[in-house]
Design an enzyme around this catalytic site. Sequence first.
Site, PDB file in Angstrom:
ATOM      1  CB  SER A  22      -0.912   0.012   1.230  1.00  0.00           C
ATOM      2  OG  SER A  22      -0.149  -0.034   2.426  1.00  0.00           O
ATOM      3  CG  ASN A 109      -4.718  -4.788  12.649  1.00  0.00           C
ATOM      4  OD1 ASN A 109      -4.048  -4.771  11.612  1.00  0.00           O
ATOM      5  ND2 ASN A 109      -5.282  -5.889  13.123  1.00  0.00           N
ATOM      6  CB  THR A 154     -41.320  24.924 -10.058  1.00  0.00           C
ATOM      7  OG1 THR A 154     -42.463  25.359 -10.810  1.00  0.00           O
ATOM      8  CG2 THR A 154     -41.187  25.785  -8.805  1.00  0.00           C
ATOM      9  CG  HIS A 155     -42.162  21.258 -12.684  1.00  0.00           C
ATOM     10  ND1 HIS A 155     -42.141  19.933 -12.331  1.00  0.00           N
ATOM     11  CD2 HIS A 155     -43.027  21.864 -11.819  1.00  0.00           C
ATOM     12  CE1 HIS A 155     -42.964  19.723 -11.305  1.00  0.00           C
ATOM     13  NE2 HIS A 155     -43.505  20.895 -10.972  1.00  0.00           N
ATOM     14  CB  SER A 276     -14.481  25.217 -30.012  1.00  0.00           C
ATOM     15  OG  SER A 276     -14.509  24.276 -31.067  1.00  0.00           O
ATOM     16  CE  LYS A 282     -19.548  26.313 -28.201  1.00  0.00           C
ATOM     17  NZ  LYS A 282     -19.204  24.880 -28.286  1.00  0.00           N
ATOM     18  CG  ASN A 284     -16.887  25.521 -24.946  1.00  0.00           C
ATOM     19  OD1 ASN A 284     -17.930  25.910 -25.475  1.00  0.00           O
ATOM     20  ND2 ASN A 284     -15.935  24.896 -25.617  1.00  0.00           N
ATOM     21  CD  GLU A 289     -19.394  22.083 -20.179  1.00  0.00           C
ATOM     22  OE1 GLU A 289     -20.275  22.605 -20.881  1.00  0.00           O
ATOM     23  OE2 GLU A 289     -18.299  21.698 -20.635  1.00  0.00           O
ATOM     24  CE1 TYR A 316      -7.128  -3.099   8.652  1.00  0.00           C
ATOM     25  CE2 TYR A 316      -6.010  -5.188   8.219  1.00  0.00           C
ATOM     26  CZ  TYR A 316      -6.270  -3.876   7.878  1.00  0.00           C
ATOM     27  OH  TYR A 316      -5.687  -3.327   6.769  1.00  0.00           O
ATOM     28  CD  GLN A 321      -3.302  -2.489   1.555  1.00  0.00           C
ATOM     29  OE1 GLN A 321      -2.652  -2.961   2.480  1.00  0.00           O
ATOM     30  NE2 GLN A 321      -3.080  -2.789   0.280  1.00  0.00           N
TER      31      GLN A 321
END
Length: 463
Positions: A22, A109, A154-155, A276, A282, A284, A289, A316, A321
């Site tokens: 690990s 542990n 709303t909606h 773009s 563009k 963006n 996003e 444990y 892990q």
Amino acid sequence: MKLWGGRFAKEADRAMERFNASIAFDKRLYRQDIEGSIAHTSMLAKCGIISEQDGRVIIEGLKNILNDIESGQLKISEDIEDIHTFIEQQLTDRIGDAGRRLHTARSRNDQVALDMRMYMKEAIRGIQRSLLSLMQIITDKAQDHIDAIMPGYTHMQRAQPVTLGHHLMAYFQMLKRDYERLDDCYKRTDVMPLGSGALATSTYPIDREYVAQQLGFGAVSENSMDAVSDRDFAIEFCCCAAMIGMHLSRFCEELVLWSSVEFNFIEMDDAFSTGSSIMPQKKNPDVAELIRGKTGRLYGDLMTLLTVMKGLPLAYNKDMQEDKEAVFDAVDTLAISIPIFSAMLDTASFHEDVMLKAAQGGFTNATDAADYLVKKGMPFRQAHEVIGRLVVYCLDNGKDLSDLSLEEYRGFSDLFDEDVMQAISLDTCVQNRKVYGGPARQSLSVAIEHAKAFIRQHQNSDN
């Protein structure tokens, strides 16, 4: 060197060693591991379990290792199983037999459980600081746009007029709950597990309260089997992280919509936008996003931990892990997402005139027209029907409620009078909603002051 090699007559398969290791991800716990070991050593010496001389030598060696790692003089090797083994090996190489006494009355542990809780306590406070900074930006923006009328939805249909300030403060409330959830998570993380051993504590006369005090923990775990096998605090944190991600994603969805030509409510600063490769016109909203997309990572981190833990017997198990990568990913995702979102929002420009124009369409004042009739004595259900027919009339004739003459209004009810236009003006619609929690300047000012007080309180407590 392996901490468990004495039992085995042959070397582990190389593929198995790589699979079992690990160190590639738990190496970030080096500081917590060393600080925990220093406190453990101090306790062992205090209790007479090791000599004071060995205690001083071990602590000095651990401090030197920490300094060497942080200065870059010592590189953490990924050829070793885990960060605990690496540090103990370094210590023994440097100070000899005294280093072999470090692990007295301790198991990996309870050691890793301690490291994770120490790491999580710091991570939670760091994320809370980022949230407070974002909440401050939202509060400032709300104050700046306290009277900027826009349509509420709303909606995804225009519903009633509100203000941009009121809309923004809705997100403040979401983040405030996130902050408070992290506070609750912190309380359950702030429990010191060291001294639980592998699962059944120790026969040595250790002082767990002393270690907890040295490390700044508020409580000591009360059941050793639970302490080494508990990852509820990590799951709870990932749940908090997923909810923060969800709230940021909702905000980002609106910012993406609002920055479109169809809405044109907002423009992102050039520094937080991209273009773009083919379409030169563009601009963006990629930051929004990407944050919206990274919410999926946070959900995945939560599901990973829930799935890992769902069938584990006490105490444990090596499955646990897998907790680290999920927790680290959630921490890292929030650590980059919240500040970049804050910067994006802070530099964005809102088009108040466009928002006002949008609120003037879509009959957002229809409810207020119905309330006007109710205040004149008409039952609300009847008033609702009258205004519904009035809206149909407007649609058929290409008009809005503000375009109608008094004669047209009276064609639907004799209760309409010359004061109807004032009653359904957007400013009246907003400012009459003075109910606590509403969009009127009077109510919103109170909400903003409460928000500022919350931020001040928690900034001061953090300091």
